[in-house]
Design a protein around this motif. Structure first.
Motif, PDB file in Angstrom:
ATOM      1  N   ASN A 145     -22.180   7.544 -28.764  1.00 43.27           N
ATOM      2  CA  ASN A 145     -22.843   5.832 -28.706  1.00 43.27           C
ATOM      3  C   ASN A 145     -22.659   4.947 -29.628  1.00 43.27           C
ATOM      4  OD1 ASN A 145     -23.849   4.473 -26.051  1.00 43.27           O
ATOM      5  ND2 ASN A 145     -26.475   5.810 -27.210  1.00 43.27           N
ATOM      6  N   LEU A 146     -22.430   5.642 -30.897  1.00 44.87           N
ATOM      7  CA  LEU A 146     -22.258   4.527 -31.985  1.00 44.87           C
ATOM      8  C   LEU A 146     -20.640   4.300 -31.778  1.00 44.87           C
ATOM      9  CD1 LEU A 146     -23.331   4.915 -35.101  1.00 44.87           C
ATOM     10  CD2 LEU A 146     -21.154   3.835 -34.636  1.00 44.87           C
ATOM     11  N   ARG A 163     -24.782   7.030 -16.194  1.00 45.79           N
ATOM     12  CA  ARG A 163     -25.860   7.328 -16.501  1.00 45.79           C
ATOM     13  C   ARG A 163     -25.813   6.568 -18.095  1.00 45.79           C
ATOM     14  NH1 ARG A 163     -26.895  13.558 -17.658  1.00 45.79           N
ATOM     15  NH2 ARG A 163     -25.258  12.387 -19.209  1.00 45.79           N
ATOM     16  N   PRO A 164     -26.715   5.292 -18.146  1.00 43.75           N
ATOM     17  CA  PRO A 164     -26.427   4.512 -19.560  1.00 43.75           C
ATOM     18  C   PRO A 164     -26.714   5.907 -20.372  1.00 43.75           C
ATOM     19  CG  PRO A 164     -27.627   3.532 -18.243  1.00 43.75           C
ATOM     20  CD  PRO A 164     -27.252   5.165 -17.636  1.00 43.75           C
ATOM     21  N   ALA A 178     -11.540   3.529 -19.471  1.00 44.83           N
ATOM     22  CA  ALA A 178     -12.069   3.477 -18.364  1.00 44.83           C
ATOM     23  C   ALA A 178     -13.425   4.991 -18.011  1.00 44.83           C
ATOM     24  CB  ALA A 178     -10.743   3.735 -17.678  1.00 44.83           C
ATOM     25  N   ARG A 179     -13.290   6.434 -18.271  1.00 43.15           N
ATOM     26  CA  ARG A 179     -13.840   7.061 -18.356  1.00 43.15           C
ATOM     27  C   ARG A 179     -14.942   6.442 -18.734  1.00 43.15           C
ATOM     28  NH1 ARG A 179     -15.052  11.639 -21.099  1.00 43.15           N
ATOM     29  NH2 ARG A 179     -16.351  13.425 -19.799  1.00 43.15           N
ATOM     30  N   ALA A 180     -15.015   6.647 -20.740  1.00 40.73           N
ATOM     31  CA  ALA A 180     -15.934   6.558 -20.784  1.00 40.73           C
ATOM     32  C   ALA A 180     -17.275   5.010 -20.033  1.00 40.73           C
ATOM     33  CB  ALA A 180     -15.514   5.745 -22.108  1.00 40.73           C
ATOM     34  N   GLN A 181     -16.652   4.123 -19.561  1.00 43.13           N
ATOM     35  CA  GLN A 181     -17.212   3.268 -18.839  1.00 43.13           C
ATOM     36  C   GLN A 181     -17.665   3.240 -17.430  1.00 43.13           C
ATOM     37  OE1 GLN A 181     -14.355  -0.005 -18.538  1.00 43.13           O
ATOM     38  NE2 GLN A 181     -16.037  -1.601 -19.241  1.00 43.13           N
ATOM     39  N   SER A 194     -18.750  13.352 -29.159  1.00 51.20           N
ATOM     40  CA  SER A 194     -19.701  13.508 -27.714  1.00 51.20           C
ATOM     41  C   SER A 194     -19.852  11.743 -27.021  1.00 51.20           C
ATOM     42  CB  SER A 194     -20.578  14.818 -27.757  1.00 51.20           C
ATOM     43  OG  SER A 194     -21.234  14.716 -26.305  1.00 51.20           O
ATOM     44  N   LEU A 195     -19.030  11.792 -25.518  1.00 52.41           N
ATOM     45  CA  LEU A 195     -19.784  10.589 -25.580  1.00 52.41           C
ATOM     46  C   LEU A 195     -21.565  10.008 -25.153  1.00 52.41           C
ATOM     47  CD1 LEU A 195     -17.261   9.400 -23.022  1.00 52.41           C
ATOM     48  CD2 LEU A 195     -17.889   8.220 -24.905  1.00 52.41           C
ATOM     49  N   SER A 196     -21.979  11.772 -25.451  1.00 49.05           N
ATOM     50  CA  SER A 196     -23.632  11.620 -24.834  1.00 49.05           C
ATOM     51  C   SER A 196     -24.535  11.764 -25.766  1.00 49.05           C
ATOM     52  CB  SER A 196     -24.222  12.954 -23.909  1.00 49.05           C
ATOM     53  OG  SER A 196     -23.837  14.041 -24.313  1.00 49.05           O
TER      54      SER A 196
END
Length: 242
Positions: A204-205, A22-23, A13-16, A197-199
């Motif tokens: 991303n992958l 911010r894409p 949910a946080r990732a979404q 990291s999500l950024s």
């Protein structure tokens, strides 16, 4: 393999939320050949030594290096490349190799109960990715935003692709490695060797919210291979497996 095994639905949910706000568009990964360093005894740009300095005396004379021909810019150099449904069969094969590497990484690092541990190939996403890779190669830039200011999300919108959230990875490799599959491994390993990291590219992958991906590759025989990965979370897609 342990770093993503504790992934919870709260993490998803946080990732979404983050991807919608911010894409994720990490800086481009650029891999250059290691053998391009200039030797210490090479003359400064613009001159060629014709004498020697073994005695400590200045070189007898220098002569200018012939200048390059004038730069010629055509309309094609200024025109953005559109999405591309067709590509060279070898580049299409390389795109599938990159897809396999991507899904292998997701299966190794995401929990098995996620329906998105493997991403589904999306033809229109691939068309957009190919167009952007070709545009960067043709107009000599490497960025998520084109010289006109068009973003990855706008490219998807113009192709009428529906999504909840989107992301993009770009990698470019120069030199000998660009002439085959080795370049794909170089780019993929550069992505995966980044911290969790999500950024960044790795995050991303591996982002659990993505449901579909398209990969587009452009190649120049001069020694450059560009890979664009476009990700989306499709509307109403179920992330939890049955």
């Amino acid at each position: 393999m342990d770093d993503w095994l504790q992934l919870t639905e709260e993490d998803i949910a946080r990732a979404q939320r983050l991807a919608r706000a911010r894409p994720p568009m990490p800086d481009v990964v650029i891999i250059a050949p290691t053998d391009i360093a200039m030797p210490a005894d090479v003359a400064p740009p613009g001159v060629t030594p014709t004498g020697d300095n073994e005695t400590g005396e200045p070189a007898a004379a220098v002569r200018p290096i012939p200048t390059a021909p004038a730069l010629r810019i055509t309309l094609a150099d200024l025109t953005p490349a559109p999405p591309q449904a067709q590509t060279d069969p070898e580049l299409r094969r390389l795109e599938q190799v990159m897809l396999a590497l991507l899904n292998q990484a997701r299966e190794a690092h995401l929990p098995g109960w996620l329906a998105t541990s493997r991403l589904t190939w999306h033809d229109k996403l691939a068309d957009v990715a190919r167009g952007h890779s070709a545009d960067m190669l043709q107009r000599q830039y490497v960025a998520h935003v084109t010289p006109e200011g068009t973003t990855a999300a706008q490219r998807l919108d113009r192709s009428h692709i529906r999504y909840v959230a989107c992301g993009e990875n770009i990698g470019i490799v120069y030199g000998e490695a660009s002439h085959g599959e080795q370049g794909l491994y170089e780019i993929h390993n550069a992505f995966m060797n980044q911290p969790r990291s999500l950024s960044n590219h790795r995050g991303n992958l591996l982002n659990p919210i993505w449901t579909h991906v398209g990969v587009g590759i452009a190649y120049s025989q001069d020694g450059a291979l560009i890979v664009t990965q476009n990700f989306i979370s499709a509307p109403a897609a179920r992330l939890r497996g049955q």
